[in-house]
Design an enzyme around this catalytic site. Structure first.
Site, PDB file in Angstrom:
ATOM      1  N   TYR A 114       0.059  -9.074  -7.601  1.00 41.64           N
ATOM      2  CA  TYR A 114      -0.854  -7.935  -7.462  1.00 41.64           C
ATOM      3  C   TYR A 114      -1.742  -8.113  -6.228  1.00 41.64           C
ATOM      4  O   TYR A 114      -1.879  -7.189  -5.417  1.00 41.64           O
ATOM      5  CB  TYR A 114      -1.705  -7.808  -8.723  1.00 41.64           C
ATOM      6  N   SER A 119       0.080  -7.495  -3.047  1.00 41.55           N
ATOM      7  CA  SER A 119       0.327  -6.080  -2.757  1.00 41.55           C
ATOM      8  C   SER A 119      -0.923  -5.394  -2.215  1.00 41.55           C
ATOM      9  O   SER A 119      -0.845  -4.557  -1.315  1.00 41.55           O
ATOM     10  CB  SER A 119       0.844  -5.365  -4.007  1.00 41.55           C
ATOM     11  N   LYS A 120      -2.095  -5.753  -2.748  1.00 44.54           N
ATOM     12  CA  LYS A 120      -3.323  -5.107  -2.297  1.00 44.54           C
ATOM     13  C   LYS A 120      -3.745  -5.612  -0.915  1.00 44.54           C
ATOM     14  O   LYS A 120      -4.253  -4.840  -0.093  1.00 44.54           O
ATOM     15  CB  LYS A 120      -4.440  -5.312  -3.324  1.00 44.54           C
ATOM     16  N   SER A 144      -8.362  -2.489  -4.357  1.00 43.64           N
ATOM     17  CA  SER A 144      -8.933  -3.270  -5.449  1.00 43.64           C
ATOM     18  C   SER A 144      -9.749  -4.378  -4.812  1.00 43.64           C
ATOM     19  O   SER A 144      -9.507  -4.754  -3.656  1.00 43.64           O
ATOM     20  CB  SER A 144      -7.809  -3.881  -6.298  1.00 43.64           C
ATOM     21  N   ASP A 176       9.559   7.994 -10.802  1.00 40.58           N
ATOM     22  CA  ASP A 176       9.336   6.552 -10.802  1.00 40.58           C
ATOM     23  C   ASP A 176       9.232   6.066  -9.364  1.00 40.58           C
ATOM     24  O   ASP A 176      10.226   6.057  -8.628  1.00 40.58           O
ATOM     25  CB  ASP A 176      10.487   5.851 -11.526  1.00 40.58           C
ATOM     26  N   ASN A 212      -3.058   7.698  -2.703  1.00 42.08           N
ATOM     27  CA  ASN A 212      -2.127   6.682  -3.203  1.00 42.08           C
ATOM     28  C   ASN A 212      -2.854   5.838  -4.253  1.00 42.08           C
ATOM     29  O   ASN A 212      -3.552   4.881  -3.930  1.00 42.08           O
ATOM     30  CB  ASN A 212      -1.635   5.797  -2.052  1.00 42.08           C
TER      31      ASN A 212
END
Length: 197
Positions: free
Chosen positions: A141, A144-145, A128, A53, A77
């Site tokens: 999200y 984070s990107k 992304s 995890d 990654n």
């Protein structure tokens, strides 16, 4: 390859297997990860798996230990999580989970595995289009990107003199299991197949 159980990670594993690479596949779901490993082995590639995890530092350490003494010629990654909620509904725990998997795990893997990477090695960060464009309800999200894009740009320059390349991939909406768990904002016919990434 992190997040190799399904989707983009599984597709990457298949492509590298066809090139005859020796692969270490990571995932959280053992049965799904074993399916990917069987697909890879059927193509004649050598592979091993690690179930861990990446939201936990201990899980990242397990992956690092599984690599062994190296050399490590590539790190992909790919593992990620998307929690899609209005800003006012995101909990601190969900925010931290997104950071842990999407940002901290790649940082730890890159920094700790770098000594095993010879000149010519490549780090690939699966980002992304969310690293370029904001979407309503996707704040954690997108954050984070955007963070990993900045991290990647920095280490690309830092590692260039060592001969280690850093490559970013920016998939558009891709038809993976992750998308089945979030609200659909893109018509299915406009989504990429993982093999197209």
């Amino acid at each position: 390859i992190t997040g190799a159980s399904r989707g983009i990670g599984q597709a990457i594993a298949g492509k590298l297997a066809r090139e005859g690479r020796k692969l270490l596949l990571h995932g959280r779901d053992r049965s799904a990860l074993e399916e990917t490993a069987e697909l890879v082995k059927a193509q004649g590639a050598s592979t091993s798996v690690i179930v861990a995890d990446l939201a936990l530092v201990g899980g990242v350490e397990e992956v690092i230990e599984s690599v062994g003494a190296g050399p490590l010629h590539g790190l992909i990654n790919n593992a990620g999580i998307a929690i899609v909620k209005p800003l006012a509904e995101i909990t601190p725990a969900e925010w931290q989970q997104t950071l842990a998997i999407n940002v901290t795990a790649p940082f730890l893997l890159c920094s700790r595995l770098l000594p095993l990477m010879p000149s010519g090695a490549t780090i690939v960060n699966i980002l992304s289009i969310a690293a370029k464009v904001g979407f309503p309800g996707w704040s954690s999200y997108c954050m984070s990107k955007f963070a990993i894009e900045g991290f990647s740009r920095s280490i690309r320059e830092e590692l260039r003199p060592l001969g280690v390349r850093v490559v970013n991939i920016y998939p558009a909406a891709t038809l993976t299991e992750m998308w089945e768990n979030v609200s659909g904002e893109w018509p299915e016919e406009r989504m990429l197949d993982p093999e197209e990434v």
